[in-house]
Design a protein around this motif. Structure first.
Motif, PDB file in Angstrom:
ATOM      1  N   ILE A  56      36.500  50.630 134.931  1.00 12.83           N
ATOM      2  CA  ILE A  56      37.377  51.325 133.511  1.00 12.83           C
ATOM      3  C   ILE A  56      38.148  50.050 133.030  1.00 12.83           C
ATOM      4  N   PHE A  57      39.340  49.939 134.107  1.00 14.30           N
ATOM      5  CA  PHE A  57      40.096  48.858 134.502  1.00 14.30           C
ATOM      6  C   PHE A  57      40.283  47.587 134.564  1.00 14.30           C
ATOM      7  N   SER A  58      38.789  47.124 134.890  1.00 13.59           N
ATOM      8  CA  SER A  58      38.285  46.072 135.348  1.00 13.59           C
ATOM      9  C   SER A  58      37.503  45.289 134.236  1.00 13.59           C
ATOM     10  N   THR A  59      36.561  46.028 133.653  1.00 11.74           N
ATOM     11  CA  THR A  59      35.705  45.847 132.288  1.00 11.74           C
ATOM     12  C   THR A  59      36.659  45.990 131.442  1.00 11.74           C
ATOM     13  N   LEU A  60      38.132  46.836 131.065  1.00 13.12           N
ATOM     14  CA  LEU A  60      38.363  46.206 130.425  1.00 13.12           C
ATOM     15  C   LEU A  60      40.001  44.869 130.264  1.00 13.12           C
ATOM     16  N   LEU A  61      40.258  44.493 131.972  1.00 12.20           N
ATOM     17  CA  LEU A  61      40.460  43.622 131.986  1.00 12.20           C
ATOM     18  C   LEU A  61      40.409  41.719 132.061  1.00 12.20           C
ATOM     19  N   SER A  62      38.709  42.241 132.364  1.00 13.11           N
ATOM     20  CA  SER A  62      37.453  40.838 132.186  1.00 13.11           C
ATOM     21  C   SER A  62      37.917  40.567 130.656  1.00 13.11           C
ATOM     22  N   ALA A  63      37.850  41.233 129.637  1.00  9.18           N
ATOM     23  CA  ALA A  63      37.945  40.918 128.497  1.00  9.18           C
ATOM     24  C   ALA A  63      39.427  39.346 128.373  1.00  9.18           C
ATOM     25  N   VAL A  64      41.150  39.508 129.119  1.00  9.74           N
ATOM     26  CA  VAL A  64      42.231  39.248 128.751  1.00  9.74           C
ATOM     27  C   VAL A  64      41.859  38.039 129.601  1.00  9.74           C
ATOM     28  N   ILE A  65      41.341  38.353 131.141  1.00 12.86           N
ATOM     29  CA  ILE A  65      41.843  37.242 131.685  1.00 12.86           C
ATOM     30  C   ILE A  65      40.998  36.180 132.112  1.00 12.86           C
ATOM     31  N   PRO A  69      44.445  33.204 132.919  1.00 13.41           N
ATOM     32  CA  PRO A  69      43.761  33.843 134.603  1.00 13.41           C
ATOM     33  C   PRO A  69      44.937  33.553 134.883  1.00 13.41           C
ATOM     34  N   GLN A  70      46.509  33.524 134.831  1.00 11.53           N
ATOM     35  CA  GLN A  70      47.102  33.998 136.639  1.00 11.53           C
ATOM     36  C   GLN A  70      47.538  35.024 136.108  1.00 11.53           C
TER      37      GLN A  70
END
Length: 238
Positions: A56-65, A69-70
């Motif tokens: 759940i969290f990695s999927t959500l974060l993938s949209a922000v990275i 990138p930092q």
């Protein structure tokens, strides 16, 4: 390397696991017709929940990275600091991650009633269901590993990292489930707890150090690339 960190953190977090999940695992082992099967189902489901949280969290974060990138490096540093706090908590020198766990407790309030539906545990399915719910129990160590997991920048690797952490907790949880309070008393002894606490702190310090070094190296690389680009542009201008 992060998979090894997650695995070792799971092993080193045995003292904390004994406190947080040991009682329920021991309950599954005592008085059950097939204790090994129940303990297996519960712990397997618990790890499945860890993987679901990472997903759940990695999927959500993938949209922000892509735009920040930092963030990955920041998450790794935060994860290391959280591990250090957890180690200090096991040493009795800090309140640990109580603030963050309180946030998780808000979600747990809605999930806790589900746990009662699987009690008493008198079947393999109930043990599995209870494990799925219990994997969401507010836990600072789980949160620190989650930060490392999502910092991988890949959904698959994030899930794998959380799985490695869960596997690391298995030896203690299985023994607790089979030996009950006897193992719980042993693993929470001051000398054992301190040893495990220092292991967690060392892992935390290592994680922070490597993250800072990686960030510094990345910054140096970009600076050199910028200098090369500027020099090339000046050469073309002349």
């Amino acid at each position: 390397m992060d998979l090894w960190i997650a695995l070792i953190a799971g092993l080193a977090g045995s003292a904390h696991c004994a406190t947080m999940c040991g009682a329920i695992s021991a309950t599954l082992g005592m008085g059950a017709k097939a204790p090994i099967g129940y303990v297996f189902a519960y712990n397997t489901a618990r790890i499945v929940s860890y993987c679901m949280i990472a997903l759940i969290f990695s999927t959500l974060l993938s949209a922000v990275i892509p735009s920040v990138p930092q963030l990955l490096f920041i998450l790794r540093v935060v994860a290391g600091l959280m591990m250090i706090l957890m180690g200090l908590f096991l040493l009795g020198k800090s309140s640990g991650l109580s603030g963050l766990e309180k946030v998780g407790a808000y979600i747990w309030r809605y999930l806790a009633p589900l746990a009662s539906k699987f009690m008493p545990v008198d079947s393999f399915n109930k043990a599995f269901g209870l494990g799925l719910v219990w994997g969401w129990l507010p836990c600072g160590l789980v949160y620190s590993m989650l930060a490392i997991a999502v910092a991988q920048g890949s959904v698959v690797t994030s899930v794998t990292t959380m799985a490695a952490f869960g596997i690391g907790t298995l030896p203690a949880m299985y023994v607790i489930g089979l030996l009950g309070a006897r193992f719980n008393e042993w693993v929470t002894k001051k000398s054992i707890r301190y040893f495990l606490a220092y292991c967690v702190i060392v892992l935390g310090v290592y994680t922070v150090f490597m993250s800072v070094m990686h960030l510094a190296g990345d910054h140096k690389h970009h600076t050199q690339q910028d200098e090369i680009t500027v020099g090339h542009d000046k050469h073309q201008h002349h």
